[in-house]
Design an enzyme around this catalytic site. Structure first.
Site, PDB file in Angstrom:
ATOM      1  N   THR A 130       0.858  -1.187   0.000  1.00 17.69           N
ATOM      2  CA  THR A 130       0.000   0.000   0.000  1.00 17.69           C
ATOM      3  C   THR A 130       0.893   1.236   0.000  1.00 17.69           C
ATOM      4  O   THR A 130       1.651   1.456   0.938  1.00 17.69           O
ATOM      5  CB  THR A 130      -0.883   0.002   1.259  1.00 17.69           C
ATOM      6  OG1 THR A 130      -1.567  -1.241   1.307  1.00 17.69           O
ATOM      7  CG2 THR A 130      -1.910   1.127   1.214  1.00 17.69           C
ATOM      8  N   PHE A 165      -6.602  -6.578  -0.878  1.00 18.14           N
ATOM      9  CA  PHE A 165      -7.777  -6.323  -0.030  1.00 18.14           C
ATOM     10  C   PHE A 165      -7.920  -7.435   0.999  1.00 18.14           C
ATOM     11  O   PHE A 165      -9.012  -7.850   1.350  1.00 18.14           O
ATOM     12  CB  PHE A 165      -9.034  -6.221  -0.906  1.00 18.14           C
ATOM     13  CG  PHE A 165      -8.946  -5.128  -1.940  1.00 18.14           C
ATOM     14  CD1 PHE A 165      -8.616  -5.426  -3.255  1.00 18.14           C
ATOM     15  CD2 PHE A 165      -9.143  -3.801  -1.589  1.00 18.14           C
ATOM     16  CE1 PHE A 165      -8.506  -4.419  -4.214  1.00 18.14           C
ATOM     17  CE2 PHE A 165      -9.031  -2.779  -2.533  1.00 18.14           C
ATOM     18  CZ  PHE A 165      -8.715  -3.093  -3.851  1.00 18.14           C
ATOM     19  N   ASN A 236     -10.393   1.293   2.371  1.00 20.01           N
ATOM     20  CA  ASN A 236     -10.053   1.176   3.797  1.00 20.01           C
ATOM     21  C   ASN A 236     -10.562   2.361   4.595  1.00 20.01           C
ATOM     22  O   ASN A 236     -11.089   2.210   5.687  1.00 20.01           O
ATOM     23  CB  ASN A 236      -8.543   1.027   3.963  1.00 20.01           C
ATOM     24  CG  ASN A 236      -8.123  -0.428   3.886  1.00 20.01           C
ATOM     25  OD1 ASN A 236      -8.953  -1.315   3.666  1.00 20.01           O
ATOM     26  ND2 ASN A 236      -6.845  -0.689   4.061  1.00 20.01           N
ATOM     27  N   CYS A 288      -3.488  -1.855   9.059  1.00 24.42           N
ATOM     28  CA  CYS A 288      -3.933  -1.210   7.810  1.00 24.42           C
ATOM     29  C   CYS A 288      -4.770   0.029   8.022  1.00 24.42           C
ATOM     30  O   CYS A 288      -4.418   1.110   7.569  1.00 24.42           O
ATOM     31  CB  CYS A 288      -4.702  -2.226   6.971  1.00 24.42           C
ATOM     32  SG  CYS A 288      -3.616  -3.500   6.362  1.00 24.42           S
TER      33      CYS A 288
HETATM   34  C1  UDX Z   1      -8.534  -4.399   6.619  1.00 21.53           C
HETATM   35  C2  UDX Z   1      -9.468  -4.442   5.416  1.00 21.53           C
HETATM   36  O1  UDX Z   1     -10.682  -5.096   5.797  1.00 21.53           O
HETATM   37  C3  UDX Z   1      -8.809  -5.217   4.282  1.00 21.53           C
HETATM   38  O2  UDX Z   1      -9.660  -5.215   3.155  1.00 21.53           O
HETATM   39  C4  UDX Z   1      -7.488  -4.528   3.941  1.00 21.53           C
HETATM   40  O3  UDX Z   1      -6.832  -5.210   2.895  1.00 21.53           O
HETATM   41  C5  UDX Z   1      -6.589  -4.497   5.171  1.00 21.53           C
HETATM   42  O4  UDX Z   1      -7.258  -3.829   6.246  1.00 21.53           O
HETATM   43  P1  UDX Z   1      -7.816  -5.966   8.596  1.00 21.53           P
HETATM   44  O5  UDX Z   1      -7.102  -4.751   9.070  1.00 21.53           O
HETATM   45  O6  UDX Z   1      -7.120  -7.282   8.569  1.00 21.53           O
HETATM   46  O7  UDX Z   1      -8.353  -5.710   7.079  1.00 21.53           O
HETATM   47  O8  UDX Z   1      -9.069  -6.172   9.568  1.00 21.53           O
HETATM   48  P2  UDX Z   1     -10.627  -5.903   9.482  1.00 21.53           P
HETATM   49  O9  UDX Z   1     -11.302  -7.200   9.623  1.00 21.53           O
HETATM   50  O10 UDX Z   1     -10.969  -5.035   8.362  1.00 21.53           O
HETATM   51  O11 UDX Z   1     -10.866  -5.065  10.858  1.00 21.53           O
HETATM   52  C6  UDX Z   1     -10.176  -3.836  10.990  1.00 21.53           C
HETATM   53  C7  UDX Z   1     -10.443  -3.310  12.397  1.00 21.53           C
HETATM   54  O12 UDX Z   1     -11.804  -2.865  12.486  1.00 21.53           O
HETATM   55  C8  UDX Z   1     -10.242  -4.332  13.515  1.00 21.53           C
HETATM   56  O13 UDX Z   1      -9.573  -3.685  14.596  1.00 21.53           O
HETATM   57  C9  UDX Z   1     -11.664  -4.699  13.939  1.00 21.53           C
HETATM   58  O14 UDX Z   1     -11.727  -5.006  15.322  1.00 21.53           O
HETATM   59  C10 UDX Z   1     -12.412  -3.402  13.664  1.00 21.53           C
HETATM   60  N1  UDX Z   1     -13.832  -3.577  13.363  1.00 21.53           N
HETATM   61  C11 UDX Z   1     -14.194  -4.313  12.279  1.00 21.53           C
HETATM   62  C12 UDX Z   1     -14.778  -2.948  14.175  1.00 21.53           C
HETATM   63  O15 UDX Z   1     -14.443  -2.295  15.158  1.00 21.53           O
HETATM   64  N2  UDX Z   1     -16.090  -3.074  13.865  1.00 21.53           N
HETATM   65  C13 UDX Z   1     -16.511  -3.798  12.780  1.00 21.53           C
HETATM   66  O16 UDX Z   1     -17.710  -3.883  12.562  1.00 21.53           O
HETATM   67  C14 UDX Z   1     -15.533  -4.446  11.970  1.00 21.53           C
END
Ligand code: UDX
Length: 463
Positions: A130, A165, A236, A288
């Site tokens: 990224t 992603f 993101n 991320c």
């Molecule tokens: C994210 C994007 O989803 C992904 O597409 C990108 O490539 C990388 O960043 P990731 O960081 O692995 O993926 O986790 P993700 O499942 O997206 O959750 C991100 C954060 O949001 C976590 O800390 C999670 O606890 C939080 N979250 C997620 C919430 O607080 N509420 C939600 O409803 C969903």
């Protein structure tokens, strides 16, 4: 399918998932890393971090997947059609992405190209890391610098952006069954090469029992370099903003006595909104969202442009972690000497990643207020103990709860969701406070068991 020869520089969860996935669907892949120990582990089939299904995917691709040290980059450049850069772009001090790793690799590719024999097709250098919008031209310049440094004449290469992603904890699924493949380039040859490379994924023509859902073809989105990079950041930043939005609503629910879980359900049924990423609580962490939102804001600042929406989404997110302390103080008053358990330490379930994890900032704040903190996590306890030596970590949630005045649900692991509230209450000391940072527990079961339950935006269960 037409087999491509692929190189991947960087074997973190993006590089390794990408390499293993492309090998699994039939391509010949060499993954490089400058961490010799990691290369040895991977060559023995060991994945040095927790990512469900990745070790199995590597094993199933063994015939077409090999690992080597970065010193073999020259050989890999000579023998591949496509070379992915999947090295880390950590957040710099001012929030902008640190491109040092990308620059080093791009120059090294240039030097390797300069020394190689003329190619039938230009090498397609694909940026998977990224990077700030507009960086692909920067990568192209750096590869050119490398060629010049090595005194090579016009070694043929093209640059493309192919953002990832992948969600940690679902990297294998998201690699094999992506919602879309995005390719940004201004080169016809690069586009044709990548269309061939991704054909098995787009057509979902590879054998797998991973996902019983009917095979649907995957959109192959082609655009210019800057738009491809912006798609990644915008996706993101939107998801992060959506989470901060529901947290804003959760905070309003606490004022008016509404239950944000019910509100999110009702709102999410609108198919223009959707129910995913509407879980209120401690907000977003990880490697991320924080980095990408900060990088987008930093990019805007370079143009002296303001980003009030992203600034606010960040401010709301930072406030959510502080709310845990306020909720503890509301029922425990002084935290000096109080014992608090943190249930879950990784930034989200199904990963051992602690980058941007709320648990560490909450533990810090509790320690500074004189509380005694014990942390539990099914897989990240060891890593957390190394990162936060003053944090006592245990491997059993009930051991964490023993003798504590309060517990905070920080990460909604199944092992945390499944806790027996009666057993928890029998182990804890008054006021047996549970601050449910992920609204993951059954509030009424907790209260029936004698726990003092406080959620996030759960109406009167929160305040
Ligand atoms: C994210 C994007 O989803 C992904 O597409 C990108 O490539 C990388 O960043 P990731 O960081 O692995 O993926 O986790 P993700 O499942 O997206 O959750 C991100 C954060 O949001 C976590 O800390 C999670 O606890 C939080 N979250 C997620 C919430 O607080 N509420 C939600 O409803 C969903």
């Amino acid at each position: 399918m037409e087999q491509s020869r692929v190189g991947v520089v960087g074997t973190g969860y993006v590089g390794l998932a990408t390499g293993a996935c492309l090998a699994y669907v039939g391509h010949e892949v060499t993954c490089l890393d400058n961490d010799h120990e990691r290369v040895v582990d991977l060559s023995e089939g060991k994945v040095p971090f927790y990512e469900p299904g990745l070790e199995e995917l590597v094993a199933r691709s063994a015939g077409r997947l090999r690992f080597a040290g970065s010193e073999t980059l020259d050989e890999v450049v000579r023998g591949t059609d496509v070379l992915f850069m999947a090295v880390g772009t950590p957040q710099g001090g001012d929030g902008s992405a640190d491109l040092t790793n990308v620059a080093d690799v791009a120059r090294a590719i240039g030097r390797a190209l300069a020394g190689s024999t003329p190619r039938e097709h230009p090498l397609v250098v694909v940026n998977k890391s990224t990077v700030p919008v507009g960086s692909a031209y920067y990568v192209s310049t750096l590869v050119g610098d490398g060629i010049e440094e090595a005194g090579g004449e016009g070694a043929e290469f093209r640059v493309a952006s192919n953002p990832e992603f992948l969600r940690e904890g679902s990297a294998v699924h998201d690699s094999l069954f992506p919602d879309r493949v995005v390719v940004g380039t201004d080169s016809r040859e690069a586009l044709d090469t990548l269309r061939t490379l991704y054909a098995p994924i787009v057509e979902q023509s590879f054998p797998t029992e991973w996902d019983p859902r009917p095979k649907v073809t995957v959109p192959f989105v082609t655009t210019d370099l800057a738009s491809a990079e912006m798609i990644k950041y915008a996706a993101n930043a939107f998801l992060a903003t959506k989470i901060s939005f529901i947290n804003e609503v959760a905070n309003l629910c606490e004022l008016v006595g509404a239950d944000v879980s019910e509100v999110a359900y009702g709102v999410g049924l609108d198919d223009r909104i959707g129910s995913r990423f509407l879980s209120a609580g401690l907000g977003w962490g990880g490697s991320c969202f924080p980095k990408d939102v900060a990088a987008l804001r930093a990019t805007a600042r370079e143009y002296e442009h303001e980003t009030p929406l992203l600034d606010a989404a960040t401010a709301v997110n930072e406030r959510q972690r502080r709310k845990v302390i306020h909720k503890l103080q509301r029922d425990l008053h002084s935290l000096k000497g109080k014992r608090v358990a943190l249930l879950g330490l990784s930034f989200k379930p199904n990963t051992d990643d602690l980058r941007g994890a709320p648990s560490l900032t909450i533990a810090d704040a509790l320690h500074s207020l004189g509380a005694r903190v014990v942390g539990y996590d099914p897989v990240a306890s060891k890593a957390a103990a190394q990162l936060a030596p003053e944090l006592q970590t245990v491997f059993d949630p009930y051991e964490a709860l023993r003798g504590t005045h309060a517990a905070v649900v920080v990460t909604e692991w199944e092992e945390v969701r499944g806790l027996d509230p009666k057993r928890a209450a029998s182990l804890m000391r008054d006021p047996k406070l549970i601050v449910d940072g992920r609204n993951a527990l059954d509030a009424s079961a907790c209260r029936e068991a004698g726990l003092l339950y406080r959620g996030f935006g759960r109406g009167h269960d929160s305040v």
